[in-house]
Design a protein around this motif. Structure first.
Motif, PDB file in Angstrom:
ATOM      1  N   ARG A  73       1.740  10.236   6.138  1.00 52.58           N
ATOM      2  CA  ARG A  73       2.234  11.434   5.461  1.00 52.58           C
ATOM      3  C   ARG A  73       2.063  11.332   3.945  1.00 52.58           C
ATOM      4  NH1 ARG A  73       3.896  10.523  10.138  1.00 52.58           N
ATOM      5  NH2 ARG A  73       4.793  12.078  11.518  1.00 52.58           N
ATOM      6  N   VAL A  74       2.300  10.142   3.416  1.00 49.86           N
ATOM      7  CA  VAL A  74       2.143   9.929   1.980  1.00 49.86           C
ATOM      8  C   VAL A  74       0.678  10.119   1.583  1.00 49.86           C
ATOM      9  CG1 VAL A  74       2.290   8.189   0.139  1.00 49.86           C
ATOM     10  CG2 VAL A  74       4.178   8.461   1.754  1.00 49.86           C
ATOM     11  N   ARG A  75      -0.240   9.571   2.376  1.00 47.91           N
ATOM     12  CA  ARG A  75      -1.673   9.736   2.080  1.00 47.91           C
ATOM     13  C   ARG A  75      -2.067  11.206   2.097  1.00 47.91           C
ATOM     14  NH1 ARG A  75      -2.383   5.022   5.309  1.00 47.91           N
ATOM     15  NH2 ARG A  75      -2.682   6.372   7.090  1.00 47.91           N
ATOM     16  N   GLU A  99       0.833  -1.210   0.000  1.00 47.96           N
ATOM     17  CA  GLU A  99       0.000   0.000   0.000  1.00 47.96           C
ATOM     18  C   GLU A  99       0.863   1.253   0.000  1.00 47.96           C
ATOM     19  OE1 GLU A  99      -4.243  -0.162   2.161  1.00 47.96           O
ATOM     20  OE2 GLU A  99      -2.528  -0.430   3.494  1.00 47.96           O
ATOM     21  N   LEU A 100       1.871   1.263   0.853  1.00 52.52           N
ATOM     22  CA  LEU A 100       2.775   2.405   0.926  1.00 52.52           C
ATOM     23  C   LEU A 100       3.498   2.600  -0.403  1.00 52.52           C
ATOM     24  CD1 LEU A 100       4.273   4.686   2.367  1.00 52.52           C
ATOM     25  CD2 LEU A 100       5.821   2.957   3.327  1.00 52.52           C
ATOM     26  N   SER A 156       3.067   5.887  -2.596  1.00 50.27           N
ATOM     27  CA  SER A 156       4.301   6.654  -2.790  1.00 50.27           C
ATOM     28  C   SER A 156       4.569   6.888  -4.275  1.00 50.27           C
ATOM     29  CB  SER A 156       5.500   5.920  -2.182  1.00 50.27           C
ATOM     30  OG  SER A 156       5.371   5.834  -0.798  1.00 50.27           O
ATOM     31  N   SER A 157       4.304   5.885  -5.084  1.00 50.36           N
ATOM     32  CA  SER A 157       4.509   6.033  -6.529  1.00 50.36           C
ATOM     33  C   SER A 157       3.619   7.141  -7.099  1.00 50.36           C
ATOM     34  CB  SER A 157       4.209   4.720  -7.252  1.00 50.36           C
ATOM     35  OG  SER A 157       5.143   3.743  -6.880  1.00 50.36           O
ATOM     36  N   TRP A 158       2.376   7.188  -6.633  1.00 42.66           N
ATOM     37  CA  TRP A 158       1.472   8.245  -7.080  1.00 42.66           C
ATOM     38  C   TRP A 158       1.978   9.615  -6.656  1.00 42.66           C
ATOM     39  CZ3 TRP A 158      -2.034   8.426 -10.680  1.00 42.66           C
ATOM     40  CH2 TRP A 158      -2.638   7.245 -11.097  1.00 42.66           C
ATOM     41  N   LYS A 202      -3.523  13.250  -1.154  1.00 37.03           N
ATOM     42  CA  LYS A 202      -4.783  14.001  -1.098  1.00 37.03           C
ATOM     43  C   LYS A 202      -4.555  15.466  -1.507  1.00 37.03           C
ATOM     44  CE  LYS A 202      -8.545  15.181   2.034  1.00 37.03           C
ATOM     45  NZ  LYS A 202      -9.087  15.020   3.392  1.00 37.03           N
ATOM     46  N   ARG A 203      -3.518  16.082  -0.965  1.00 37.60           N
ATOM     47  CA  ARG A 203      -3.212  17.482  -1.251  1.00 37.60           C
ATOM     48  C   ARG A 203      -2.875  17.669  -2.731  1.00 37.60           C
ATOM     49  NH1 ARG A 203       1.447  20.046  -1.888  1.00 37.60           N
ATOM     50  NH2 ARG A 203       2.673  18.331  -1.056  1.00 37.60           N
ATOM     51  N   LEU A 204      -2.039  16.794  -3.264  1.00 34.53           N
ATOM     52  CA  LEU A 204      -1.605  16.939  -4.652  1.00 34.53           C
ATOM     53  C   LEU A 204      -2.694  16.574  -5.656  1.00 34.53           C
ATOM     54  CD1 LEU A 204       1.958  15.463  -4.184  1.00 34.53           C
ATOM     55  CD2 LEU A 204       1.431  17.824  -4.801  1.00 34.53           C
ATOM     56  N   SER A 205      -3.704  15.848  -5.231  1.00 38.64           N
ATOM     57  CA  SER A 205      -4.785  15.437  -6.135  1.00 38.64           C
ATOM     58  C   SER A 205      -5.797  16.559  -6.373  1.00 38.64           C
ATOM     59  CB  SER A 205      -5.531  14.227  -5.560  1.00 38.64           C
ATOM     60  OG  SER A 205      -4.674  13.113  -5.534  1.00 38.64           O
TER      61      SER A 205
END
Length: 99
Positions: free
Chosen positions: A89-91, A21-22, A26-28, A95-98
């Motif tokens: 933090r990745v999630r 999942e991480l 992370s790739s996204w 969310k922020r970058l989306s």
């Protein structure tokens, strides 16, 4: 896919799932950050600085938690807590970058 934090009660398979999942999230985030920085402009430099600062802060926090025993004693539990530490933090970045 959402699961409760620290759900490594499933042992190594649960830990492997957390790590996958991480890796996917992370790739996204890496892709979205690369696209944002490739676009240039003032937001590009801000994102690069933010990325470095976030990584530094996350590492320092995890190191302190490990050094003080806050992540537990069981190796699988410690690994799961470490993955959760970064994944939260990745999630948030995904969310922020989306937006």
């Amino acid at each position: 896919m959402s699961r409760p934090s620290g759900s490594v009660g499933l042992g190594l398979p649960g830990l492997a799932f957390q790590a996958c999942e991480l890796g996917i999230d992370s790739s996204w985030v890496i892709w979205m950050r690369c696209m944002r920085m490739a676009a240039g402009g003032p937001g590009s430099q801000k994102e690069a600085h933010r990325m470095v600062a976030e990584k530094w802060q996350a590492q320092v926090e995890l190191t302190m938690a490990l050094a003080t025993g806050q992540l537990g004693a069981d190796p699988i539990e410690v690994a799961g807590q470490a993955i959760d530490h970064y994944h939260s933090r990745v999630r948030a970045n995904r969310k922020r970058l989306s937006r």
